[in-house]
Write a protein that holds these residues in place. Structure first.
Motif, PDB file in Angstrom:
ATOM      1  N   UNK A  17     112.075 118.737  35.280  1.00  0.00           N
ATOM      2  CA  UNK A  17     112.554 119.734  34.317  1.00  0.00           C
ATOM      3  C   UNK A  17     111.856 121.088  34.472  1.00  0.00           C
ATOM      4  N   UNK A  18     111.834 121.575  35.709  1.00  0.00           N
ATOM      5  CA  UNK A  18     111.265 122.886  35.998  1.00  0.00           C
ATOM      6  C   UNK A  18     112.400 123.896  36.154  1.00  0.00           C
ATOM      7  N   UNK A  19     112.188 125.109  35.668  1.00  0.00           N
ATOM      8  CA  UNK A  19     113.159 126.186  35.820  1.00  0.00           C
ATOM      9  C   UNK A  19     112.877 126.956  37.112  1.00  0.00           C
ATOM     10  N   UNK A  20     113.900 127.150  37.921  1.00  0.00           N
ATOM     11  CA  UNK A  20     113.754 127.855  39.206  1.00  0.00           C
ATOM     12  C   UNK A  20     114.217 129.291  39.022  1.00  0.00           C
ATOM     13  N   UNK A  21     113.314 130.245  39.226  1.00  0.00           N
ATOM     14  CA  UNK A  21     113.635 131.665  39.040  1.00  0.00           C
ATOM     15  C   UNK A  21     114.171 132.294  40.323  1.00  0.00           C
ATOM     16  N   UNK A  22     113.646 131.899  41.472  1.00  0.00           N
ATOM     17  CA  UNK A  22     114.093 132.495  42.738  1.00  0.00           C
ATOM     18  C   UNK A  22     113.934 131.491  43.857  1.00  0.00           C
ATOM     19  N   UNK A  23     114.687 131.724  44.918  1.00  0.00           N
ATOM     20  CA  UNK A  23     114.667 130.829  46.077  1.00  0.00           C
ATOM     21  C   UNK A  23     114.808 131.662  47.335  1.00  0.00           C
ATOM     22  N   UNK A  24     113.902 131.465  48.280  1.00  0.00           N
ATOM     23  CA  UNK A  24     113.934 132.163  49.560  1.00  0.00           C
ATOM     24  C   UNK A  24     114.261 131.149  50.648  1.00  0.00           C
TER      25      UNK A  24
END
Length: 306
Positions: free
Chosen positions: A186-193
Motif C-alpha cells: 500500500x505505497x503511493x507511487x509519485x514518479x517512475x523512471x
C-alpha cells in the motif's frame, strides 16, 4: 646432461602445479568458512577438481619422486572435502536458499516501513535485464530502486514462456513490482523512471490512472538510455563519407543533452525542444538563435570555446 634435464623437468612440473594448488586452497578455505554457518557452498565443479587432483598426486609422485610439503598438505586436505550431488542440492534447498529469501524479505519489510513514514509518495527507477542478449532470452529480471534512499525495493524474475515473448518480460516484471508495492504494501507511487520501452510507456499512460496508489504517477525517461541511443546514431553518421568530423563532437553533444535534461524545469516541453536544437548553432560557435523561447545560449555555454 641427464641430471640437468631431470632438474628442469622437476621445476617445470612444480610451476605447472602452482596454479592448481592455489585453486584448491581457495576452495578449501571457502568450504571451511561456510561450514560453520551450515551453508555448504562447495560447487559440483570443485568436487570434480578434488577427485582430479587426488589422482594427480600419485602421478606426480611417480614422475619426480617427491612433492613440496605444502603441496602434500593440500592433497591431504582434499580427503575431507568431498560431498555428493544429492548432499549438495539438499544443503542448497534446506539452508542456502531459505536463508537468502528470509534475509531479503526482512530487508524489504524494513525498507517499506521506512518509506511509509516519508511524505510525497515513492519515486521509482526501474530497468530490466535478460540472461542473454537479443530476443532469445529465457529469463528476464526487472528491478526497481527508490531514488531518495537509493535502495532496491523489489526484483521480479519472469520466464519467457510466461509471456508472449522475451521482449515482454520487462513489462510483466514491472507489473509485478508495482502490484507488490501498491496492493500488498500500500505505497503511493509519485514518479517512475524507465527506458523508452513502448509497452511500458503505454501501460503507465493508460492503466496506472485507474489505481488509486498510482493515479498521480508521473512517467519519465532515463537520460542514460537516450544518450546511449544518440551515441549509436552519431557513430553511424560519422562512418558516412564527408561526415567523419561528426564523431569528434559525440562527447560534447551527449553532454549537451544531459545539460538540457537537467536544467529545463518540468512541464516546459517547448523550452526543452528549442534548447536541445540549439546544439546545431552551438557547434558552429553561434550562440544567438531565431526563436523567442530560447533566443540566446546560457552564459556557461556561450563562454565555451567551440
Amino acid at each position: 646432461m641427464h641430471v640437468h634435464s631431470m632438474k628442469s623437468k622437476k621445476v617445470h612440473l612444480h610451476q605447472q602445479f602452482q596454479y592448481q594448488r592455489k585453486v584448491v586452497l581457495h576452495l578449501y578455505s571457502t568450504l571451511i568458512r561456510h561450514q560453520s554457518k551450515m551453508t555448504l557452498t562447495t560447487s559440483l565443479r570443485s568436487c570434480r577438481l578434488m577427485r582430479h587432483y587426488r589422482k594427480k598426486r600419485r602421478r606426480y609422485v611417480k614422475k619426480i619422486g617427491s612433492l613440496p610439503s605444502q603441496t602434500l598438505r593440500v592433497f591431504d586436505i582434499m580427503k575431507v572435502c568431498r560431498i555428493s550431488r544429492n548432499t549438495y542440492h539438499r544443503h542448497q534447498s534446506s539452508y542456502i536458499i531459505p536463508s537468502i529469501v528470509n534475509a531479503w524479505q526482512t530487508e524489504q519489510t524494513s525498507l517499506v516501513e521506512r518509506l511509509k513514514g516519508m511524505e510525497g509518495g515513492i519515486h521509482l527507477t526501474g530497468d530490466g535485464r535478460c540472461d542473454s542478449p537479443g530476443h532469445s532470452a529465457k529469463y528476464g529480471g526487472y528491478t526497481v530502486i527508490e531514488q531518495r534512499i537509493n535502495k532496491v525495493l523489489d526484483t521480479q524474475l519472469v520466464q519467457s514462456n510466461e509471456v508472449t515473448s522475451s521482449n515482454a518480460c520487462d513489462l510483466e516484471g514491472l507489473k509485478r513490482c508495482l502490484t507488490l508495492l501498491t496492493e500488498t504494501h500500500e505505497l503511493d507511487v509519485a514518479s517512475m523512471v524507465t527506458d523508452r520501452h513502448k509497452s511500458i510507456e503505454k501501460y503507465l499512460r493508460e492503466e496506472t490512472p485507474h489505481n488509486p496508489h498510482t493515479a498521480e504517477l508521473k512517467h519519465h525517461f532515463d537520460a542514460w538510455h537516450i544518450a546511449k541511443g544518440l551515441g549509436k546514431k552519431i557513430d553511424a553518421l560519422s562512418k558516412k563519407k564527408g561526415c567523419e568530423d561528426v564523431g569528434l563532437w559525440k562527447k560534447s553533444i551527449i553532454h549537451h543533452m544531459y545539460y538540457v535534461a537537467g536544467t529545463v524545469p518540468e512541464g516546459q516541453a517547448d523550452l526543452l525542444g528549442e534548447k536541445w536544437k540549439s546544439v546545431a548553432n552551438h557547434v558552429q560557435d553561434i550562440h544567438e538563435h531565431d526563436t523567442e523561447i530560447y533566443p540566446m545560449c546560457d552564459q556557461d555555454l556561450s563562454q565555451l570555446s567551440c
